[in-house]
Enzyme design. Structure first.
Site, mmCIF file in Angstrom:
data_model
loop_
_atom_site.group_PDB
_atom_site.id
_atom_site.type_symbol
_atom_site.label_atom_id
_atom_site.label_comp_id
_atom_site.label_asym_id
_atom_site.label_seq_id
_atom_site.Cartn_x
_atom_site.Cartn_y
_atom_site.Cartn_z
ATOM 1 N N GLY A 1 -2.625 21.154 -5.985
ATOM 2 C CA GLY A 1 -2.545 22.484 -6.598
ATOM 3 C C GLY A 1 -3.130 23.541 -5.671
ATOM 4 O O GLY A 1 -3.626 23.237 -4.580
ATOM 5 N N VAL B 1 -5.850 25.423 -6.048
ATOM 6 C CA VAL B 1 -7.285 25.215 -5.824
ATOM 7 C C VAL B 1 -7.505 23.842 -5.181
ATOM 8 O O VAL B 1 -8.338 23.695 -4.279
ATOM 9 C CB VAL B 1 -8.071 25.334 -7.155
ATOM 10 C CG1 VAL B 1 -9.547 25.059 -6.930
ATOM 11 C CG2 VAL B 1 -7.863 26.718 -7.778
ATOM 12 N N ASP C 1 -0.319 10.323 -13.385
ATOM 13 C CA ASP C 1 0.306 11.270 -14.314
ATOM 14 C C ASP C 1 -0.659 11.492 -15.473
ATOM 15 O O ASP C 1 -0.969 10.564 -16.224
ATOM 16 C CB ASP C 1 1.641 10.701 -14.810
ATOM 17 C CG ASP C 1 2.321 11.643 -15.795
ATOM 18 O OD1 ASP C 1 1.706 12.652 -16.204
ATOM 19 O OD2 ASP C 1 3.475 11.339 -16.170
ATOM 20 N N TYR D 1 -1.487 28.047 -23.910
ATOM 21 C CA TYR D 1 -2.192 27.603 -22.690
ATOM 22 C C TYR D 1 -3.699 27.778 -22.878
ATOM 23 O O TYR D 1 -4.480 26.854 -22.621
ATOM 24 C CB TYR D 1 -1.702 28.420 -21.486
ATOM 25 C CG TYR D 1 -2.618 28.371 -20.287
ATOM 26 C CD1 TYR D 1 -2.633 27.262 -19.434
ATOM 27 C CD2 TYR D 1 -3.486 29.432 -19.995
ATOM 28 C CE1 TYR D 1 -3.486 27.225 -18.339
ATOM 29 C CE2 TYR D 1 -4.349 29.392 -18.901
ATOM 30 C CZ TYR D 1 -4.342 28.291 -18.077
ATOM 31 O OH TYR D 1 -5.199 28.248 -16.986
ATOM 32 N N LYS E 1 -6.656 24.904 -22.994
ATOM 33 C CA LYS E 1 -7.798 24.868 -22.065
ATOM 34 C C LYS E 1 -9.111 24.844 -22.835
ATOM 35 O O LYS E 1 -10.056 24.156 -22.450
ATOM 36 C CB LYS E 1 -7.757 26.072 -21.109
ATOM 37 C CG LYS E 1 -6.593 26.089 -20.126
ATOM 38 C CD LYS E 1 -6.627 24.962 -19.119
ATOM 39 C CE LYS E 1 -7.746 25.097 -18.106
ATOM 40 N NZ LYS E 1 -7.711 23.997 -17.084
ATOM 41 N N TRP F 1 -7.683 34.749 -12.514
ATOM 42 C CA TRP F 1 -6.816 35.492 -11.586
ATOM 43 C C TRP F 1 -6.841 34.869 -10.167
ATOM 44 O O TRP F 1 -7.090 35.552 -9.177
ATOM 45 C CB TRP F 1 -7.263 36.951 -11.518
ATOM 46 C CG TRP F 1 -7.086 37.753 -12.769
ATOM 47 C CD1 TRP F 1 -7.164 37.318 -14.062
ATOM 48 C CD2 TRP F 1 -6.800 39.162 -12.851
ATOM 49 N NE1 TRP F 1 -6.951 38.362 -14.925
ATOM 50 C CE2 TRP F 1 -6.730 39.510 -14.219
ATOM 51 C CE3 TRP F 1 -6.611 40.163 -11.891
ATOM 52 C CZ2 TRP F 1 -6.475 40.808 -14.654
ATOM 53 C CZ3 TRP F 1 -6.361 41.459 -12.326
ATOM 54 C CH2 TRP F 1 -6.289 41.769 -13.698
#
Ligand code: NAP
Length: 314
Positions: free
Chosen positions: A11, A13, A36, A125, A129, A156
């Site tokens: 990803g 990050v 997965d 989403y 989280k 962001w």
């Protein structure tokens, strides 16, 4: 050396963590092809086999708007998977650093959000989280292990590596269009993935230094670059900095618009600035200002995109 399992290594990050974690541990990179996260049995098997000292979870379902129609998938990856990681972590005495989001807040405040402020996610989403945060906290509060957990909320995020992000989108649009309309009534702190990845490495080091009991440090922390901007401010800064570096741009005008003029399936908080005071006290450093980090990221991106191409052509 401590063994660090980096989940989500591909990803935005995760790719930065591939650079910042090796100085603080032996890193085992985990990507979707090796694990997965919708498969809880596989999560348990991989963690039992790897026996890490730390799990850094940078993987997530991050398609904020698509999540509105894929709630089960978002919850499986963002809520169920981190809870399973937490369960295995406490069994094995392994610490966990998990990333979360400013979107757990509803954006009604107008001063920076503290870690303990009430949460109220506006979309699927964000809810998934938040469930991830709560699952980890529940596991830790039941087991009282001596290892620690860190839930690091950020916001962001953009980086030169990895998938699409706001900076890359602005550069793409700015290369073709004279006018770009950008939302001006959502405010936050743009955050360079490389700074975030550096802070994550520091968390691991600081928690090892903690005496007498590292688990006392467990909890929620906030990390973003310092300073505040609207998406409009951010876009203006991207074009100013990119033009100075030499990116090819056609854009002449950036027009501020309201959230109402740019409807999206998922609602976003109007104000999501996170207070970084708790994190700064632990790490002993303050994050760089977002504009300075933006400049560095654009310089890196320019080198990657253009200078490598030029040298191939020479
Ligand atoms: N980006 C932001 O603006 C932002 C803001 C606040 C918080 N955060 C949080 O920061 C963290 C890192 O975000 P990011 O921007 O680096 O996200 P990203 O670039 O979308 O990376 C997410 C990673 O998760 C992996 N993944 C997704 N579903 C998976 C599955 N079923 N099994 C295994 N891996 C899976 C993806 O794998 P593939 O590469 O194979 O797709 C990807 O590598 C996330 O927790 C996110 O919620 C991000």
């Amino acid at each position: 050396m401590r063994r660090i399992l980096l989940v989500g290594a591909n990803g935005q990050v995760g790719r930065e963590l591939q650079q910042t974690l090796p100085p603080v541990g032996d890193v085992i990179q985990i990507t979707r092809s090796t694990l997965d996260l919708t498969d809880t049995q596989q999560i348990r098997a991989v963690l039992h086999e790897a026996k890490p000292d730390w799990i850094v979870n940078a993987a997530a379902y991050t398609a904020v708007d698509k999540a509105e129609s894929e709630a089960d998938l978002a919850i499986a990856i963002n809520a169920t998977a981190p809870k399973v990681m937490a369960e295995v972590a406490v069994q094995q005495g392994c610490s966990l650093l998990h990333l979360s989001t400013d979107y757990v807040f509803n954006g009604q405040k107008n001063t920076p959000y503290l870690e303990a402020d009430p949460v109220n996610p506006l979309g699927v989403y964000a809810r998934s989280k938040l469930l991830g945060e709560q699952g980890i906290q529940q596991v830790w509060s039941t087991a009282h292990p001596s290892c620690s957990y860190f839930i690091l909320r950020t916001a962001w995020v953009y980086g030169a590596l990895g998938a699409v992000n706001f900076v890359k989108t602005m550069l793409r649009l700015g290369a073709d269009r004279e006018e770009i309309r950008v939302v001006a009534d959502q405010v936050g702190s743009p955050t360079w993935a490389k700074d975030l990845a550096g802070a994550i490495a520091q968390f691991i080091v600081k928690s090892a230094d903690a005496t007498p009991d590292p688990s006392d440090l467990s909890g929620i922390y906030h990390y973003t670059n310092s300073g505040v901007a609207s998406w409009y401010d951010f876009a203006i800064a991207i074009f100013e900095e990119a033009a100075a570096i030499g990116f090819p741009l056609q854009v002449q005008r950036v027009v501020p618009i309201g959230t109402v003029d740019y409807p999206t399936p998922a609602k976003r908080p109007a104000y999501s600035v996170l207070s970084g005071k708790k994190t700064a006290a632990l790490l002993g450093t303050h994050p760089p200002h977002w504009r300075r980090s933006l400049r560095l990221m654009l310089t890196e991106l320019y080198t990657q995109t253009y200078e490598s191409t030029h040298s191939i052509g020479r």
